[in-house]
Design a protein around this motif. Structure first.
Motif, PDB file in Angstrom:
ATOM      1  N   GLN A 168       3.265 -37.986  13.079  1.00  9.78           N
ATOM      2  CA  GLN A 168       4.062 -37.501  14.551  1.00  9.78           C
ATOM      3  C   GLN A 168       4.349 -39.292  13.646  1.00  9.78           C
ATOM      4  O   GLN A 168       4.292 -40.027  13.328  1.00  9.78           O
ATOM      5  N   ILE A 169       5.790 -38.759  14.967  1.00 12.24           N
ATOM      6  CA  ILE A 169       6.971 -39.682  14.015  1.00 12.24           C
ATOM      7  C   ILE A 169       7.228 -39.887  15.595  1.00 12.24           C
ATOM      8  O   ILE A 169       8.036 -39.307  16.226  1.00 12.24           O
ATOM      9  N   ILE A 170       6.919 -41.235  16.638  1.00  5.24           N
ATOM     10  CA  ILE A 170       7.767 -41.063  17.922  1.00  5.24           C
ATOM     11  C   ILE A 170       7.922 -42.374  17.874  1.00  5.24           C
ATOM     12  O   ILE A 170       7.189 -43.582  17.765  1.00  5.24           O
ATOM     13  N   LEU A 171       9.138 -43.057  18.408  1.00  2.54           N
ATOM     14  CA  LEU A 171       9.427 -43.959  18.656  1.00  2.54           C
ATOM     15  C   LEU A 171      10.011 -43.965  20.507  1.00  2.54           C
ATOM     16  O   LEU A 171      10.474 -43.435  20.801  1.00  2.54           O
ATOM     17  N   GLY A 172       8.969 -45.318  20.907  1.00  6.96           N
ATOM     18  CA  GLY A 172       8.837 -45.355  22.633  1.00  6.96           C
ATOM     19  C   GLY A 172       9.349 -46.549  22.892  1.00  6.96           C
ATOM     20  O   GLY A 172       9.327 -47.672  21.980  1.00  6.96           O
ATOM     21  N   ARG A 173      10.095 -46.520  24.446  1.00  2.71           N
ATOM     22  CA  ARG A 173       9.939 -47.841  25.110  1.00  2.71           C
ATOM     23  C   ARG A 173       9.177 -47.253  27.070  1.00  2.71           C
ATOM     24  O   ARG A 173       9.917 -46.585  27.008  1.00  2.71           O
ATOM     25  N   PRO A 174       8.229 -48.546  27.078  1.00  2.00           N
ATOM     26  CA  PRO A 174       8.017 -48.341  28.546  1.00  2.00           C
ATOM     27  C   PRO A 174       8.639 -49.199  29.435  1.00  2.00           C
ATOM     28  O   PRO A 174       9.137 -49.671  28.988  1.00  2.00           O
ATOM     29  N   TYR A 175       9.004 -49.351  29.906  1.00  3.41           N
ATOM     30  CA  TYR A 175      10.043 -49.412  31.935  1.00  3.41           C
ATOM     31  C   TYR A 175       9.025 -49.863  32.842  1.00  3.41           C
ATOM     32  O   TYR A 175       8.973 -50.578  32.949  1.00  3.41           O
ATOM     33  N   GLY A 176       7.972 -49.485  32.260  1.00  6.06           N
ATOM     34  CA  GLY A 176       6.329 -49.255  33.595  1.00  6.06           C
ATOM     35  C   GLY A 176       6.915 -49.132  34.852  1.00  6.06           C
ATOM     36  O   GLY A 176       7.340 -48.814  35.087  1.00  6.06           O
ATOM     37  N   PHE A 177       6.932 -50.553  35.005  1.00  2.00           N
ATOM     38  CA  PHE A 177       6.757 -50.070  36.738  1.00  2.00           C
ATOM     39  C   PHE A 177       8.299 -51.552  37.243  1.00  2.00           C
ATOM     40  O   PHE A 177       8.230 -51.967  38.461  1.00  2.00           O
ATOM     41  N   GLU A 178       9.034 -51.655  35.908  1.00  2.00           N
ATOM     42  CA  GLU A 178      10.017 -52.277  36.066  1.00  2.00           C
ATOM     43  C   GLU A 178      11.415 -52.699  37.980  1.00  2.00           C
ATOM     44  O   GLU A 178      11.095 -50.703  38.436  1.00  2.00           O
ATOM     45  N   LYS A 179      11.440 -52.870  38.690  1.00  4.13           N
ATOM     46  CA  LYS A 179      12.736 -52.914  39.551  1.00  4.13           C
ATOM     47  C   LYS A 179      13.184 -51.406  39.452  1.00  4.13           C
ATOM     48  O   LYS A 179      13.633 -50.867  40.844  1.00  4.13           O
ATOM     49  N   VAL A 180      13.883 -51.217  38.465  1.00  4.59           N
ATOM     50  CA  VAL A 180      15.247 -50.525  38.140  1.00  4.59           C
ATOM     51  C   VAL A 180      14.916 -49.137  38.464  1.00  4.59           C
ATOM     52  O   VAL A 180      15.787 -48.757  38.391  1.00  4.59           O
ATOM     53  N   ILE A 181      14.137 -49.009  37.899  1.00  8.91           N
ATOM     54  CA  ILE A 181      13.365 -47.573  37.339  1.00  8.91           C
ATOM     55  C   ILE A 181      13.530 -46.869  38.985  1.00  8.91           C
ATOM     56  O   ILE A 181      13.273 -45.597  39.376  1.00  8.91           O
ATOM     57  N   HIS A 182      13.570 -48.008  40.626  1.00 10.79           N
ATOM     58  CA  HIS A 182      13.449 -47.219  41.955  1.00 10.79           C
ATOM     59  C   HIS A 182      15.434 -47.501  41.625  1.00 10.79           C
ATOM     60  O   HIS A 182      15.582 -46.965  43.222  1.00 10.79           O
ATOM     61  N   THR A 183      16.073 -47.235  40.923  1.00 11.84           N
ATOM     62  CA  THR A 183      17.577 -47.682  41.205  1.00 11.84           C
ATOM     63  C   THR A 183      18.520 -45.944  40.163  1.00 11.84           C
ATOM     64  O   THR A 183      18.074 -46.121  39.025  1.00 11.84           O
ATOM     65  N   PRO A 184      19.726 -45.908  40.783  1.00 10.11           N
ATOM     66  CA  PRO A 184      20.306 -45.488  40.282  1.00 10.11           C
ATOM     67  C   PRO A 184      20.702 -46.043  38.237  1.00 10.11           C
ATOM     68  O   PRO A 184      21.006 -45.165  36.917  1.00 10.11           O
ATOM     69  N   ALA A 185      20.041 -47.387  38.345  1.00  7.93           N
ATOM     70  CA  ALA A 185      20.466 -48.029  37.471  1.00  7.93           C
ATOM     71  C   ALA A 185      19.867 -47.574  35.527  1.00  7.93           C
ATOM     72  O   ALA A 185      20.390 -47.597  34.781  1.00  7.93           O
ATOM     73  N   VAL A 186      19.062 -46.554  35.788  1.00 11.20           N
ATOM     74  CA  VAL A 186      17.472 -46.092  35.286  1.00 11.20           C
ATOM     75  C   VAL A 186      18.320 -45.093  34.764  1.00 11.20           C
ATOM     76  O   VAL A 186      18.195 -45.201  33.775  1.00 11.20           O
ATOM     77  N   LEU A 187      19.530 -44.630  35.158  1.00 12.36           N
ATOM     78  CA  LEU A 187      19.788 -43.657  33.926  1.00 12.36           C
ATOM     79  C   LEU A 187      20.332 -44.217  33.202  1.00 12.36           C
ATOM     80  O   LEU A 187      20.868 -43.644  31.870  1.00 12.36           O
ATOM     81  N   THR A 188      21.591 -44.751  33.191  1.00 10.44           N
ATOM     82  CA  THR A 188      22.085 -45.632  32.546  1.00 10.44           C
ATOM     83  C   THR A 188      20.554 -46.378  31.135  1.00 10.44           C
ATOM     84  O   THR A 188      20.974 -46.017  30.022  1.00 10.44           O
ATOM     85  N   LEU A 189      19.487 -47.188  31.813  1.00 13.55           N
ATOM     86  CA  LEU A 189      19.178 -47.227  29.868  1.00 13.55           C
ATOM     87  C   LEU A 189      18.479 -45.871  29.855  1.00 13.55           C
ATOM     88  O   LEU A 189      18.486 -46.212  28.785  1.00 13.55           O
ATOM     89  N   ILE A 190      18.085 -45.128  30.279  1.00 12.74           N
ATOM     90  CA  ILE A 190      17.434 -43.870  29.784  1.00 12.74           C
ATOM     91  C   ILE A 190      18.930 -43.091  28.795  1.00 12.74           C
ATOM     92  O   ILE A 190      18.936 -43.200  27.818  1.00 12.74           O
ATOM     93  N   ARG A 191      19.670 -43.196  28.568  1.00 14.06           N
ATOM     94  CA  ARG A 191      21.031 -43.034  28.700  1.00 14.06           C
ATOM     95  C   ARG A 191      20.852 -43.624  26.893  1.00 14.06           C
ATOM     96  O   ARG A 191      21.789 -43.155  25.792  1.00 14.06           O
ATOM     97  N   ASP A 192      20.871 -44.862  27.403  1.00 12.65           N
ATOM     98  CA  ASP A 192      21.705 -45.544  25.975  1.00 12.65           C
ATOM     99  C   ASP A 192      20.547 -45.420  24.872  1.00 12.65           C
ATOM    100  O   ASP A 192      20.931 -45.794  23.514  1.00 12.65           O
ATOM    101  N   ASP A 193      19.196 -45.710  25.570  1.00 13.07           N
ATOM    102  CA  ASP A 193      17.795 -45.407  24.690  1.00 13.07           C
ATOM    103  C   ASP A 193      18.040 -44.534  23.774  1.00 13.07           C
ATOM    104  O   ASP A 193      18.093 -43.972  22.501  1.00 13.07           O
ATOM    105  N   TRP A 194      18.409 -42.943  24.668  1.00 11.83           N
ATOM    106  CA  TRP A 194      18.631 -41.877  24.044  1.00 11.83           C
ATOM    107  C   TRP A 194      19.361 -41.990  22.735  1.00 11.83           C
ATOM    108  O   TRP A 194      19.279 -41.202  21.251  1.00 11.83           O
ATOM    109  N   ARG A 195      20.701 -41.972  23.043  1.00  6.99           N
ATOM    110  CA  ARG A 195      22.079 -42.627  22.060  1.00  6.99           C
ATOM    111  C   ARG A 195      21.392 -43.550  21.054  1.00  6.99           C
ATOM    112  O   ARG A 195      21.624 -42.885  19.672  1.00  6.99           O
ATOM    113  N   ALA A 196      20.167 -44.691  21.139  1.00  4.10           N
ATOM    114  CA  ALA A 196      19.986 -45.582  20.125  1.00  4.10           C
ATOM    115  C   ALA A 196      18.923 -44.737  19.959  1.00  4.10           C
ATOM    116  O   ALA A 196      18.816 -44.727  18.131  1.00  4.10           O
ATOM    117  N   LEU A 197      18.265 -43.875  19.537  1.00  6.90           N
ATOM    118  CA  LEU A 197      17.612 -43.065  18.667  1.00  6.90           C
ATOM    119  C   LEU A 197      17.241 -41.607  18.283  1.00  6.90           C
ATOM    120  O   LEU A 197      17.128 -41.224  17.460  1.00  6.90           O
TER     121      LEU A 197
END
Length: 218
Positions: A168-197
């Motif tokens: 399997q070839i999988i590249l991932g990034r954990p955000y864990g319990f960072e405060k950002v996951i509880h805010t709308p800003a995590v959408l930008t992080l997810i979208r940017d990561d998917w673009r990078a991948l």
């Protein structure tokens, strides 16, 4: 409904579910799942779909028909965008927080053979090495099931033997319990990561493009 992040209650729900994975717990807390997990994932999916395509939100129920572990519910919630058979982008919420990634996760013989051939080929393999190295430098982690030994048909001293060992070839990034996951800003992080991948996903798509369709779908 606009995506507002993942509530703390969602993490608490999965913490508790790991301790009490029973139908009685689920039924008593289903409203928490619906409001704190299901609805945020639906909103997140709606925000990502215009760019990445249809998002599949996985069912919370485990298939226990042939499993030794008979616990009925998954202790995480995932969503996936398919870019081909058994490959694409994902996002997951679990008791360990939020994680995003992409790659190829199903190691059928035909697809795995095609990917290994592309890794070994000096015309295509170096491009994957560059993609993986760039992603690792930016904080992604290379994972996925892999052999401890050398795959049959390849030399142990091949310059990309580490990648050839991957089933399997999988590249991932954990955000864990960072405060950002509880805010709308995590959408930008997810979208940017998917673009990078996307270069990884594109490379994998090209690697299996020559595999007959009846062999790619299992």
């Amino acid at each position: 409904m606009q995506f507002q992040g993942f509530p703390v209650a969602a993490l608490d729900f999965y913490d508790d579910l790991e301790m009490d994975n029973t139908k009685s717990f689920w039924e008593a807390h289903k409203e928490v799942y619906d409001e704190s997990v299901k609805k945020p994932f639906a909103a997140l999916s709606a925000a990502l779909e215009p760019e990445f395509g249809a998002v599949k939100i996985f069912r919370p129920y485990r298939d226990v028909r042939f499993a030794k572990d008979k616990t009925p519910y998954k202790t995480h919630q995932g969503a996936f965008v398919a870019a081909g058979p058994s490959m694409g982008w994902y996002v997951e919420l679990s008791p360990r927080g939020v994680r995003v990634g992409a790659g190829f996760y199903e190691a059928s013989g035909a697809r795995l053979g095609a990917i290994r051939a592309a890794v070994a080929d000096d015309r295509t393999g170096p491009a994957l090495r560059r993609v993986v190295s760039k992603l690792e430098r930016s904080g992604f982690e290379l994972g996925g099931d892999r052999l401890k030994t050398t795959p049959r048909g390849f030399d142990a001293d091949h310059p990309r033997i580490d990648l050839l060992r991957h089933r399997q070839i999988i590249l991932g990034r954990p955000y864990g319990f960072e405060k950002v996951i509880h805010t709308p800003a995590v959408l930008t992080l997810i979208r940017d990561d998917w673009r990078a991948l996307k270069p990884l996903v594109t490379w994998l798509q090209r690697a299996v493009a020559g595999v007959p369709e009846d062999l790619r779908v299992r």
